[in-house]
Design an enzyme around this catalytic site. Structure first.
Site, short mmCIF file in Angstrom:
data_model
loop_
_atom_site.label_atom_id
_atom_site.label_comp_id
_atom_site.label_asym_id
_atom_site.label_seq_id
_atom_site.Cartn_x
_atom_site.Cartn_y
_atom_site.Cartn_z
CB SER A 172 -0.88 0.04 1.25
OG SER A 172 -1.74 -1.07 1.28
CG ASN A 206 -4.15 3.79 0.80
OD1 ASN A 206 -5.21 3.89 1.41
ND2 ASN A 206 -3.57 2.64 0.56
N1 LIG Z 1 -5.46 -4.72 4.67
C1 LIG Z 1 -5.71 -3.85 3.70
O1 LIG Z 1 -6.71 -3.15 3.70
C2 LIG Z 1 -4.77 -3.77 2.53
C3 LIG Z 1 -5.25 -3.26 1.32
C4 LIG Z 1 -4.40 -3.22 0.22
C5 LIG Z 1 -3.09 -3.64 0.36
N2 LIG Z 1 -2.64 -4.11 1.55
C6 LIG Z 1 -1.24 -4.59 1.62
O2 LIG Z 1 -1.26 -6.00 1.52
C7 LIG Z 1 -0.18 -6.56 2.26
C8 LIG Z 1 -0.72 -7.57 3.26
O3 LIG Z 1 -1.62 -6.94 4.12
P1 LIG Z 1 -2.67 -7.77 5.00
O4 LIG Z 1 -3.58 -6.76 5.60
O5 LIG Z 1 -3.24 -8.87 4.19
O6 LIG Z 1 -1.71 -8.37 6.12
P2 LIG Z 1 -1.95 -9.62 7.08
O7 LIG Z 1 -1.12 -9.38 8.28
O8 LIG Z 1 -3.40 -9.92 7.24
O9 LIG Z 1 -1.34 -10.86 6.26
C9 LIG Z 1 0.03 -11.01 5.99
C10 LIG Z 1 0.32 -12.50 5.86
O10 LIG Z 1 1.64 -12.66 5.35
C11 LIG Z 1 2.26 -13.72 6.01
N3 LIG Z 1 3.70 -13.51 5.93
C12 LIG Z 1 4.42 -12.51 6.47
N4 LIG Z 1 5.71 -12.60 6.14
C13 LIG Z 1 5.81 -13.70 5.35
C14 LIG Z 1 6.90 -14.32 4.67
N5 LIG Z 1 8.11 -13.80 4.72
N6 LIG Z 1 6.63 -15.43 3.98
C15 LIG Z 1 5.40 -15.94 3.92
N7 LIG Z 1 4.34 -15.40 4.51
C16 LIG Z 1 4.56 -14.29 5.23
C17 LIG Z 1 1.73 -13.69 7.41
O11 LIG Z 1 1.83 -14.94 8.04
C18 LIG Z 1 0.27 -13.25 7.18
O12 LIG Z 1 -0.58 -14.36 7.06
C19 LIG Z 1 0.56 -5.39 2.88
O13 LIG Z 1 1.62 -5.03 2.04
C20 LIG Z 1 -0.50 -4.29 2.90
O14 LIG Z 1 0.05 -3.02 2.85
C21 LIG Z 1 -3.45 -4.20 2.64
#
Ligand SMILES: NC(=O)c1ccc[n+]([C@@H]2O[C@H](COP(=O)([O-])OP(=O)(O)OC[C@H]3O[C@@H](n4cnc5c(N)ncnc54)[C@H](O)[C@@H]3O)[C@@H](O)[C@H]2O)c1
Lengths: 222, 291
Positions: free
Chosen positions: B120, B191
């Site tokens: 993001s 954003n």
């Molecule tokens: N939540 C939102 O609204 C949103 C919207 C758009 C983009 N994003 C982006 O998406 C990405 C993920 O966000 P999220 O909210 O899904 O996070 P989250 O914490 O729900 O999920 C992240 C997942 O990644 C896994 N993980 C972390 N490091 C890892 C690795 N090295 N290898 C394998 N798995 C690994 C974790 O176990 C976890 O299940 C971020 O970059 C965030 O900025 C989030």
């Protein structure tokens, strides 16, 4: 609900045309709704101001205090300000921003709110600050959209599409500004910039251009 | 021109689980990798229940379901992503975590595999810099919940090849999503505008301009927006807003992106938003009070 009379002084931006709200007024109503661009002067020349359920004064971009005076007033007041939100050339919306001062009595506020809401209008209450709610909140957003368009973040269509798809906006803000007259955005945001002295309100380049063109070539279209 | 058949999704959290649904639903063989097995099993459950509901609502043909579920494969071995044509990353929002992951993926995947990040706020160019293949790297920013929201903001890093960007774009369209092209600048489009706008709304509450519900009511009635900013913030979560502000302000130094003091006080008071039962509004079984 209290009855109300309508006093008009000059053209009104909130009620430019006949409307259910104006039709529901009665000559000896308990409250007074003052509309028109000169209603501030008309308010000052009212012989009697006390004794009414409320006096609602239509505002432009100015604060209500400009008409009522402030002078650390602590005495109760039956006066509220209001404006129906309207973007540039667009028709007025359903929104009435209702302005109270620290000394406005709850009963006057409630009475004014009730009469506006008795027709199809929606009220939102705010304190007496420049830009009230909507202009205060959206003008910096519009300025930054116009600025980032200039900077090539994305095309105007894609910026609008992103905001509509991502946030459920019913129409793209850039198309909306264009349609309702970008020069009007200039006017509103320039006044807020003067009042608040915050850079976010400084008119974006595109709005400056639109204002200059509208002022020099009033009848040309882009 | 879409030559992509197999899609890897890394990170099976909030976003990854949704993206994997999108890919499997569109008919791609989908490999979902997470280092936490419980994230994988929860993503699998979510996928099954979402797709079953889609069938119940007539949005998905019942006979398609078994095929889609069979093409959704989870793994806790990164090497299993070796046959993917594209890998979409949705792990924690941390440059180092993402770069480490991509350098491992670079070893595991053949040269033609495209890499995409769902970040993001981090620069695509920066993440791509540690990937070993910055020319085959794009930004693909899905919206939450990805399985319902069509928008994908797509950006190229400074070294992304235009051909590879087009390849990713065609893939995005074949997912049934609506891509929009934007620059690799902080917050992309959504954003970049939303975080400061939401902060502005918080500052109106802070400064006593109006109460939260009056602000929301005004914005909805004046502009027809489906939600007021403070209602939206309660859904986003005040803790998340703080993180977003810190990331955005740290990159742009734009005053409107700085986290308002009220957010910090609300977090301290446990008023994180809807998930905590209280934010700008109070919630009781998702019923809205004061609105
Ligand atoms: N939540 C939102 O609204 C949103 C919207 C758009 C983009 N994003 C982006 O998406 C990405 C993920 O966000 P999220 O909210 O899904 O996070 P989250 O914490 O729900 O999920 C992240 C997942 O990644 C896994 N993980 C972390 N490091 C890892 C690795 N090295 N290898 C394998 N798995 C690994 C974790 O176990 C976890 O299940 C971020 O970059 C965030 O900025 C989030």
């Amino acid at each position: 609900m209290s009855t109300y009379r309508v006093l008009q002084a000059g053209p009104s931006r909130s009620f430019p045309e006949p409307s259910p709200f104006l039709s529901a007024a009665t000559p000896h109503g308990a409250g007074i709704v003052m509309i028109g661009e000169r209603c501030g002067e008309a308010y000052c020349s009212l012989e009697k101001r006390a004794g009414f359920a409320f006096i609602a004064l239509e505002l432009g971009e100015e604060c209500l205090g400009v008409h009522t005076g402030e002078a650390l007033a602590t005495e109760p007041s039956n006066v509220v300000g209001f404006a129906r939100f309207r973007l540039g050339n667009a028709q007025p919306t359903k929104l009435i921003e209702l302005v109270r001062q620290p000394n406005t009595t709850p009963s006057a506020l409630a009475a004014a709110k009730a009469v506006f809401e008795a027709t199809d209008l929606v009220t939102a209450v705010c304190n007496d600050f420049p830009g009230r709610i909507v202009n205060r909140l959206i003008r910096p957003f519009y300025n930054s959209l116009l600025r980032r368009l200039d900077e090539g973040l994305a095309s105007a269509q894609d910026l609008d599409k992103t905001l509509c798809l991502g946030l459920g906006y019913p129409q793209g803000p850039l198309a909306l500004l264009e349609r309702t007259g970008l020069e009007h955005h200039y006017d509103v945001t320039a006044e807020l910039h003067a009042a608040l002295a915050q850079e976010a309100y400084a008119p974006a380049r595109r709005a400056q251009v639109a204002r200059q063109r509208a002022s020099t070539q009033p009848r040309s279209s882009p | 021109m879409n030559d992509i058949r197999t899609v890897g999704v890394v990170g099976a959290g909030t976003m990854g689980a949704g993206i994997a649904i999108v890919a499997a639903r569109a008919g791609f063989k989908t490999r979902v990798y997470d280092s936490r097995p419980d994230a994988l099993s929860s993503a699998r459950r979510q996928t099954e229940s979402f797709l079953r509901r889609s069938v119940e609502r007539g949005k998905l043909a019942a006979d398609k379901l078994p095929g889609i579920l069979a093409s959704w494969i989870d793994t806790s071995q990164l090497e299993d992503l070796g046959d993917c044509d594209i890998v979409i990353e949705a792990v924690f929002e941390d440059l180092k975590v993402k770069q480490d992951l991509f350098s491992r993926l670079n070893e595991a995947c053949p040269a033609m595999t495209l890499f995409a990040s769902n970040t993001s706020t981090i620069s695509i160019t920066e993440i791509a810099g540690g990937s070993g293949r910055p020319d085959r790297f794009v930004g693909m920013h899905f919206c939450l919940p990805a399985q319902l929201m069509k928008l994908v903001e797509m950006s190229a890093g400074l070294n992304t090849s235009e051909d590879m960007f087009r390849r990713a774009w065609a893939f995005c369209e074949s997912l049934g999503q609506q891509p929009v092209r934007t620059q690799d600048t902080p917050g992309f489009i959504l954003n970049y505008f939303l975080i400061p706008y939401n902060n502005d709304a918080i500052r109106l509450v802070e400064q006593g301009v109006a109460e939260a519900e009056e602000i929301d009511k005004a914005i909805k009635a004046a502009l027809g927006y489906p939600m007021g900013p403070l209602q939206l913030l309660d859904l986003i979560g005040l803790d998340t807003q703080r993180l977003l502000c810190e990331a955005m302000y740290g990159l742009t130094y734009e005053p409107r992106a700085a986290c308002p003091a009220l957010v910090k006080r609300m977090i301290a008071a446990g008023r994180l938003g809807k998930k905590a039962g209280r934010g700008f509004y109070s919630y009781d079984d998702s019923k809205l009070f004061g609105a």
